[in-house]
Design a protein around this motif. Structure first.
Motif, PDB file in Angstrom:
ATOM      1  N   VAL A 213      70.936  18.551  38.437  1.00  0.00           N
ATOM      2  CA  VAL A 213      70.902  17.763  36.960  1.00  0.00           C
ATOM      3  C   VAL A 213      70.296  16.265  36.911  1.00  0.00           C
ATOM      4  CG1 VAL A 213      72.230  16.916  35.052  1.00  0.00           C
ATOM      5  CG2 VAL A 213      72.714  19.337  35.844  1.00  0.00           C
ATOM      6  N   ILE A 214      70.741  15.577  38.134  1.00  0.00           N
ATOM      7  CA  ILE A 214      70.250  14.226  38.582  1.00  0.00           C
ATOM      8  C   ILE A 214      68.638  14.377  38.679  1.00  0.00           C
ATOM      9  CG2 ILE A 214      70.224  12.209  40.047  1.00  0.00           C
ATOM     10  CD1 ILE A 214      73.228  13.020  40.426  1.00  0.00           C
ATOM     11  N   VAL A 215      68.302  15.130  39.441  1.00  0.00           N
ATOM     12  CA  VAL A 215      66.915  15.385  39.360  1.00  0.00           C
ATOM     13  C   VAL A 215      66.062  15.592  38.246  1.00  0.00           C
ATOM     14  CG1 VAL A 215      65.036  16.704  40.965  1.00  0.00           C
ATOM     15  CG2 VAL A 215      66.945  16.042  41.933  1.00  0.00           C
ATOM     16  N   TYR A 216      66.603  16.560  37.495  1.00  0.00           N
ATOM     17  CA  TYR A 216      65.800  16.891  36.277  1.00  0.00           C
ATOM     18  C   TYR A 216      65.936  15.776  35.333  1.00  0.00           C
ATOM     19  CZ  TYR A 216      65.434  18.883  31.678  1.00  0.00           C
ATOM     20  OH  TYR A 216      65.165  19.211  30.310  1.00  0.00           O
ATOM     21  N   ARG A 217      67.008  14.820  35.250  1.00  0.00           N
ATOM     22  CA  ARG A 217      67.192  13.913  34.089  1.00  0.00           C
ATOM     23  C   ARG A 217      66.364  12.819  34.549  1.00  0.00           C
ATOM     24  NH1 ARG A 217      71.774  12.704  30.629  1.00  0.00           N
ATOM     25  NH2 ARG A 217      70.923  10.711  30.831  1.00  0.00           N
ATOM     26  N   LEU A 218      66.125  12.635  36.088  1.00  0.00           N
ATOM     27  CA  LEU A 218      64.983  11.599  36.314  1.00  0.00           C
ATOM     28  C   LEU A 218      63.790  11.844  36.169  1.00  0.00           C
ATOM     29  CD1 LEU A 218      67.077  10.374  39.740  1.00  0.00           C
ATOM     30  CD2 LEU A 218      66.809   9.122  37.642  1.00  0.00           C
ATOM     31  N   PHE A 219      63.320  13.196  36.603  1.00  0.00           N
ATOM     32  CA  PHE A 219      62.169  13.563  36.135  1.00  0.00           C
ATOM     33  C   PHE A 219      61.732  13.556  34.764  1.00  0.00           C
ATOM     34  CE2 PHE A 219      58.852  16.776  35.535  1.00  0.00           C
ATOM     35  CZ  PHE A 219      57.802  16.590  36.280  1.00  0.00           C
ATOM     36  N   ARG A 220      62.554  13.686  34.081  1.00  0.00           N
ATOM     37  CA  ARG A 220      62.393  13.868  32.485  1.00  0.00           C
ATOM     38  C   ARG A 220      62.202  12.402  31.948  1.00  0.00           C
ATOM     39  NH1 ARG A 220      67.157  15.909  29.228  1.00  0.00           N
ATOM     40  NH2 ARG A 220      67.645  13.527  29.044  1.00  0.00           N
ATOM     41  N   HIS A 221      63.121  11.328  32.622  1.00  0.00           N
ATOM     42  CA  HIS A 221      62.809  10.201  31.948  1.00  0.00           C
ATOM     43  C   HIS A 221      61.613   9.540  32.647  1.00  0.00           C
ATOM     44  CE1 HIS A 221      66.769   9.366  30.174  1.00  0.00           C
ATOM     45  NE2 HIS A 221      67.254   9.651  31.395  1.00  0.00           N
TER      46      HIS A 221
ATOM     47  N   VAL B 286      58.853  11.120  33.365  1.00  0.00           N
ATOM     48  CA  VAL B 286      57.643  11.783  32.735  1.00  0.00           C
ATOM     49  C   VAL B 286      57.432  11.246  31.190  1.00  0.00           C
ATOM     50  CG1 VAL B 286      56.677  13.863  31.511  1.00  0.00           C
ATOM     51  CG2 VAL B 286      57.635  13.789  33.854  1.00  0.00           C
ATOM     52  N   LYS B 287      58.381  10.914  30.675  1.00  0.00           N
ATOM     53  CA  LYS B 287      58.652  10.207  29.277  1.00  0.00           C
ATOM     54  C   LYS B 287      58.212   8.675  29.347  1.00  0.00           C
ATOM     55  CE  LYS B 287      61.888  13.084  26.707  1.00  0.00           C
ATOM     56  NZ  LYS B 287      63.202  13.119  26.035  1.00  0.00           N
ATOM     57  N   GLY B 288      58.246   8.022  30.473  1.00  0.00           N
ATOM     58  CA  GLY B 288      58.010   6.735  30.590  1.00  0.00           C
ATOM     59  C   GLY B 288      59.196   6.104  30.198  1.00  0.00           C
ATOM     60  N   ASP B 289      60.249   6.432  30.057  1.00  0.00           N
ATOM     61  CA  ASP B 289      61.593   5.673  29.876  1.00  0.00           C
ATOM     62  C   ASP B 289      62.462   5.298  31.154  1.00  0.00           C
ATOM     63  OD1 ASP B 289      63.798   4.591  28.558  1.00  0.00           O
ATOM     64  OD2 ASP B 289      64.816   6.868  28.136  1.00  0.00           O
ATOM     65  N   HIS B 290      61.700   4.269  31.797  1.00  0.00           N
ATOM     66  CA  HIS B 290      62.264   3.808  32.977  1.00  0.00           C
ATOM     67  C   HIS B 290      63.433   2.981  33.002  1.00  0.00           C
ATOM     68  CE1 HIS B 290      58.601   5.427  34.734  1.00  0.00           C
ATOM     69  NE2 HIS B 290      57.880   4.609  33.969  1.00  0.00           N
ATOM     70  N   SER B 291      63.986   2.708  31.770  1.00  0.00           N
ATOM     71  CA  SER B 291      65.081   1.649  31.844  1.00  0.00           C
ATOM     72  C   SER B 291      66.366   2.575  32.093  1.00  0.00           C
ATOM     73  CB  SER B 291      65.192   1.027  30.329  1.00  0.00           C
ATOM     74  OG  SER B 291      65.179   2.038  29.364  1.00  0.00           O
ATOM     75  N   ASN B 292      66.470   3.648  31.550  1.00  0.00           N
ATOM     76  CA  ASN B 292      67.410   4.514  31.779  1.00  0.00           C
ATOM     77  C   ASN B 292      67.876   5.311  33.081  1.00  0.00           C
ATOM     78  OD1 ASN B 292      68.624   4.143  29.228  1.00  0.00           O
ATOM     79  ND2 ASN B 292      67.374   5.764  28.218  1.00  0.00           N
TER      80      ASN B 292
ATOM     81  N   VAL C 224      71.084   7.321  37.897  1.00  0.00           N
ATOM     82  CA  VAL C 224      71.158   7.301  39.369  1.00  0.00           C
ATOM     83  C   VAL C 224      72.661   6.802  39.763  1.00  0.00           C
ATOM     84  CG1 VAL C 224      70.483   6.251  41.604  1.00  0.00           C
ATOM     85  CG2 VAL C 224      68.590   7.169  39.743  1.00  0.00           C
ATOM     86  N   VAL C 225      72.683   5.782  39.270  1.00  0.00           N
ATOM     87  CA  VAL C 225      74.183   5.080  39.514  1.00  0.00           C
ATOM     88  C   VAL C 225      75.628   5.893  39.124  1.00  0.00           C
ATOM     89  CG1 VAL C 225      75.796   3.020  39.066  1.00  0.00           C
ATOM     90  CG2 VAL C 225      73.271   2.747  39.529  1.00  0.00           C
ATOM     91  N   PHE C 226      75.392   6.318  37.903  1.00  0.00           N
ATOM     92  CA  PHE C 226      76.515   7.282  37.508  1.00  0.00           C
ATOM     93  C   PHE C 226      76.501   8.657  38.075  1.00  0.00           C
ATOM     94  CE2 PHE C 226      76.809   3.928  34.190  1.00  0.00           C
ATOM     95  CZ  PHE C 226      78.319   3.502  34.408  1.00  0.00           C
ATOM     96  N   GLY C 227      75.356   8.953  38.365  1.00  0.00           N
ATOM     97  CA  GLY C 227      75.305  10.359  39.009  1.00  0.00           C
ATOM     98  C   GLY C 227      75.740  10.173  40.560  1.00  0.00           C
ATOM     99  N   MET C 228      75.361   9.028  41.263  1.00  0.00           N
ATOM    100  CA  MET C 228      75.748   9.093  42.406  1.00  0.00           C
ATOM    101  C   MET C 228      77.475   9.148  42.706  1.00  0.00           C
ATOM    102  SD  MET C 228      73.343   9.690  44.660  1.00  0.00           S
ATOM    103  CE  MET C 228      71.880  10.311  44.199  1.00  0.00           C
ATOM    104  N   LEU C 229      77.878   8.255  41.684  1.00  0.00           N
ATOM    105  CA  LEU C 229      79.317   8.111  41.584  1.00  0.00           C
ATOM    106  C   LEU C 229      80.186   9.445  41.605  1.00  0.00           C
ATOM    107  CD1 LEU C 229      79.939   4.669  39.680  1.00  0.00           C
ATOM    108  CD2 LEU C 229      80.480   5.364  42.020  1.00  0.00           C
TER     109      LEU C 229
END
Length: 84
Positions: free
Chosen positions: A34-42, A44-50, A55-60
């Protein structure tokens, strides 16, 4: 801490732990996907702020699922430092 409460050996020797440990491991693998999917989606959309928040909450969450016997003493220590 005054020595009362659950210890790491109490948690790992509990028969329920042998049932929950594989479930936590499977949930950890799903969380990685799920983390990899969400990061890839962000990305691709260019939404680098999220991306960093994911990453932080996913790693926790991943650390909690894959190593809860390590996570709980750290939280206990942190709460002890904040309260003390």
């Amino acid at each position: 801490m005054n020595g009362t409460g659950t210890t790491l050996s109490d948690i790992s020797s509990n028969p329920l732990w042998s049932l929950l440990d594989p479930i936590f491991s499977i949930m950890g693998v799903v969380l990685i996907a799920v983390i990899v999917y969400r990061l890839f989606r962000h990305y691709v959309k260019g939404d680098h702020s999220n991306m960093m928040v994911s990453v932080v909450f996913g790693m926790l969450a991943l650390f909690f699922l894959l190593a809860p016997t390590v996570f709980f003493p750290i939280v206990q220590w942190l709460v002890g430092k904040i309260a003390g």
